[in-house]
Design an enzyme around this catalytic site. Structure first.
Site, PDB file in Angstrom:
ATOM      1  N   CYS A  82       7.190  -4.856  -2.017  1.00  0.00           N
ATOM      2  CA  CYS A  82       7.327  -4.449  -0.615  1.00  0.00           C
ATOM      3  C   CYS A  82       7.899  -5.599   0.224  1.00  0.00           C
ATOM      4  O   CYS A  82       9.031  -6.002   0.020  1.00  0.00           O
ATOM      5  CB  CYS A  82       6.005  -3.923  -0.064  1.00  0.00           C
ATOM      6  SG  CYS A  82       6.198  -3.009   1.491  1.00  0.00           S
ATOM      7  N   HIS A 196       5.200   0.471  -3.482  1.00  0.00           N
ATOM      8  CA  HIS A 196       3.963  -0.196  -3.899  1.00  0.00           C
ATOM      9  C   HIS A 196       3.524   0.331  -5.264  1.00  0.00           C
ATOM     10  O   HIS A 196       2.950   1.423  -5.349  1.00  0.00           O
ATOM     11  CB  HIS A 196       2.846   0.070  -2.883  1.00  0.00           C
ATOM     12  CG  HIS A 196       3.012  -0.644  -1.588  1.00  0.00           C
ATOM     13  ND1 HIS A 196       2.477  -1.889  -1.355  1.00  0.00           N
ATOM     14  CD2 HIS A 196       3.659  -0.287  -0.462  1.00  0.00           C
ATOM     15  CE1 HIS A 196       2.777  -2.275  -0.120  1.00  0.00           C
ATOM     16  NE2 HIS A 196       3.497  -1.328   0.443  1.00  0.00           N
ATOM     17  N   GLU A 198       1.005  -0.550  -6.966  1.00  0.00           N
ATOM     18  CA  GLU A 198      -0.460  -0.453  -6.990  1.00  0.00           C
ATOM     19  C   GLU A 198      -0.973   0.818  -6.322  1.00  0.00           C
ATOM     20  O   GLU A 198      -2.144   1.178  -6.474  1.00  0.00           O
ATOM     21  CB  GLU A 198      -1.100  -1.685  -6.338  1.00  0.00           C
ATOM     22  CG  GLU A 198      -0.933  -1.802  -4.839  1.00  0.00           C
ATOM     23  CD  GLU A 198       0.422  -2.339  -4.428  1.00  0.00           C
ATOM     24  OE1 GLU A 198       0.627  -2.493  -3.216  1.00  0.00           O
ATOM     25  OE2 GLU A 198       1.268  -2.621  -5.306  1.00  0.00           O
TER      26      GLU A 198
END
EC number: 4.3.2.10
Length: 216
Positions: A82, A196, A198
């Site tokens: 990001c 992202h 995650e």
């Protein structure tokens, strides 16, 4: 498997990145690092970022980590996430007085155009900025970090700015949200994503595991 340093740049997504890495690559030694020596000692480096690029850059500078990250980008596998991707470039509209790390040639403009609303220039109904949600990422070029991830897989985005590399060959993933923008870049031992991993379920975890085993 060796150590992975997750650089503490004051990012809000730091601990979610660490948790995802530990789940995806439990064999690795995952360390949160705010010390240049520990970043230098790690075999791999992850540069996460969330929020304002200027704030993240100032955190790196205040912690004395700018040169450590630049050196890592020259010498070992590095993954930007990001704002961590945006910091790899030289300039950003979000932080014109701060600038980025200048590791890759290019700029970071704001999402804008007739397709968007409330950007300060256009007010017609359309897509919102920041861009938040799931969108497809299409592979621009083959890469080891795409192994096991389908072309067009969905990833999760939260951003108002995007990277515009000077060299189109840097783009290894692209996404359509009002415009076609670069959502992943690759250059030798560097890989970075605007999305992202995650927050991107199985595809994101696979990308983190691929990074943990990547040998550029």
């Amino acid at each position: 498997m060796g150590s992975i340093a997750v650089v503490d740049a004051g990012a809000g997504n730091l601990h979610s990145v660490v948790r995802a890495l530990r789940y995806a690559a439990p064999e690795a030694d995952i360390q949160v690092c705010s010390d240049a020596a520990r970043i230098a000692a790690a075999e791999r480096v992850v540069l996460p970022g969330q929020g304002a690029m200027g704030d993240c850059m100032r955190q790196l500078e205040n912690a004395g980590l700018v040169e450590a990250v630049r050196r890592a980008a020259r010498e070992k596998p590095l993954l930007g996430v990001c704002v961590g991707m945006q910091m790899l470039f030289a300039t950003s509209e979000e932080a014109p007085d701060t600038g980025g790390l200048g590791i890759l040639p290019g700029a970071v403009p704001r999402l804008r155009g007739p397709a968007f609303e409330n950007t300060g220039e256009f007010h017609a109904p359309g897509l919102k900025v920041p861009h938040m949600g799931w969108n497809r990422v299409h592979h621009g070029t083959p890469h080891a970090l795409w192994d096991g991830i389908a072309d067009g897989a969905y990833f999760y985005f939260v951003h108002s700015y995007y990277c515009a590399p000077e060299d189109p060959a840097l783009t290894t993933g692209h996404t359509r949200y009002g415009i076609d923008f670069t959502s992943a870049i690759a250059a030798d031992n560097i890989f970075a994503t605007q999305f992202h991993p995650e927050k991107s379920a199985d595809a994101g975890l696979r990308l983190y595991r691929n990074f943990a085993y990547w040998k550029p």
